[in-house]
Write a protein that holds these residues in place. Structure first.
Motif: not given
Length: 360
Positions: A280-301
């Motif tokens: 989202a942050a690096q798109a050609s237009v910075p996108l309004t977004s709901v983030a996918i917390p991938a690292h947090e999901l792996g850690r908590r699992a």
């Protein structure tokens, strides 16, 4: 290589005392344990994994099942996998990565042979064929995802239903009345993959609550595929003023095609995405977004899994290899469902709808 006998000689204790310090099977005084630990560290002793597994009936290996499908955004899957591996290592566990399509047979093989003592499942479908094996065989397991029936299972995931609802809430609050959803590839929905189905449910339910029109179209991520889907959307719903995108590979083709057709973002059309923060942050237009917390999901699992393994016969903590201590499990113990609350970050891609008749 340093042997257990050499550690015992260096620490001034018996070999059996060193073994008990490593296994935790018998109480050892703090002073003796510290002396043995100091000798292990000074000599660089590494317990033989095979011998430890035989002695404790514990392999200290976690199997991570992550099918790498061509219709999924692999970087997210790999970020979760890396978080699983690093967190597991901090607790004295290694990770066996299973990337094939064997499904239940692979699960039976690694758990039935004792190769892995616990399992983390990714790419969870609503009616996942691996779940009967888990419920029957009972190997400790955590799902990164949520099936239709999570009873008796330990699951951690983003609350994708709430994520979809949050996107509609944001756009409806800006005044948008017609929203189109550019979704995952058709195969993702054909498999009834949990995260995609739940996001769509949240989108539809919240749109109905606000009286907002919602059109959903699955989409391959290529430029040509996005062009075809975009043309059909404007043909079917010319009043569409906002898009929700849940397909990382479709983001840049969509932004480029909107520019090419004379639709400025966000002046003429708004775009909101459910995607990793970096996308989202690096798109050609910075996108309004709901983030996918991938690292947090792996850690908590992993932490939920470790909490479930703690206290089993043969448990020995980290065996001197990790950080030690029982891990938190998101406040819910080793079982049950833990859904992370989604957060929407507003950036440059969303705004009020344009006045009627101003778009090209």
């Amino acid at each position: 290589m340093v042997t257990l006998v050499e550690v015992a000689r260096h620490a001034g204790v018996s070999a059996s005392t060193v073994s008990y310090v490593l296994s935790g099977k018998r109480p050892i005084s703090d002073l003796t344990r510290q002396r043995v630990r100091a000798s292990i560290e000074q000599l660089g002793y590494q317990p033989h994994a095979g011998a430890r597994a035989l002695a404790s009936s514990r392999s200290r290996i976690i199997a991570l099942m992550v099918p790498l499908r061509t219709d999924m955004y692999v970087p997210v899957m790999l970020e979760i996998a890396v978080a699983v591996a690093t967190t597991a290592r901090a607790h004295g566990y290694d990770v066996l990565l299973l990337t094939g399509e064997e499904g239940p047979s692979a699960l039976r093989r690694v758990t039935g042979s004792g190769l892995a003592e616990a399992v983390i499942l990714m790419d969870v479908q609503l009616d996942d064929e691996r779940l009967p094996v888990l419920r029957a065989a009972g190997p400790p397991a955590v799902l990164v995802g949520l099936p239709a029936d999570p009873a008796g299972l330990s699951c951690v995931d983003l609350d994708f239903t709430a994520a979809g609802a949050l996107c509609v809430e944001h756009l409806a609050g800006l005044g948008h009345r017609e929203i189109a959803v550019i979704g995952e590839s058709p195969g993702v929905y054909a498999r009834h993959t949990g995260f995609a189905e739940r996001t769509l449910r949240g989108l539809r339910d919240r749109a109905a609550e606000h009286g907002v029109g919602l059109l959903h179209r699955p989409c391959e991520g290529s430029h040509d595929a996005v062009a075809g889907v975009l043309a059909r959307i404007f043909d079917e719903r010319p009043g569409v003023s906002a898009f929700v995108v849940q397909n990382e590979t479709a983001v840049e083709p969509l932004l480029a095609l909107l520019r090419r057709t004379g639709r400025a973002v966000p002046e003429d059309v708004s775009v909101v995405a459910v995607c990793p923060e970096a996308v989202a942050a690096q798109a050609s237009v910075p996108l309004t977004s709901v983030a996918i917390p991938a690292h947090e999901l792996g850690r908590r699992a992993v932490e939920r899994l470790i909490a479930g393994l703690a206290g089993r016969p043969g448990d020995e903590g980290t065996g001197g290899e990790g950080t030690g201590g029982e891990a938190e499990a998101g406040g819910e113990g080793a079982g049950g469902v833990e859904l992370l609350t989604p957060v929407l970050t507003a950036r440059d891609s969303s705004g009020p709808p344009a006045a009627r008749g101003t778009t090209g």
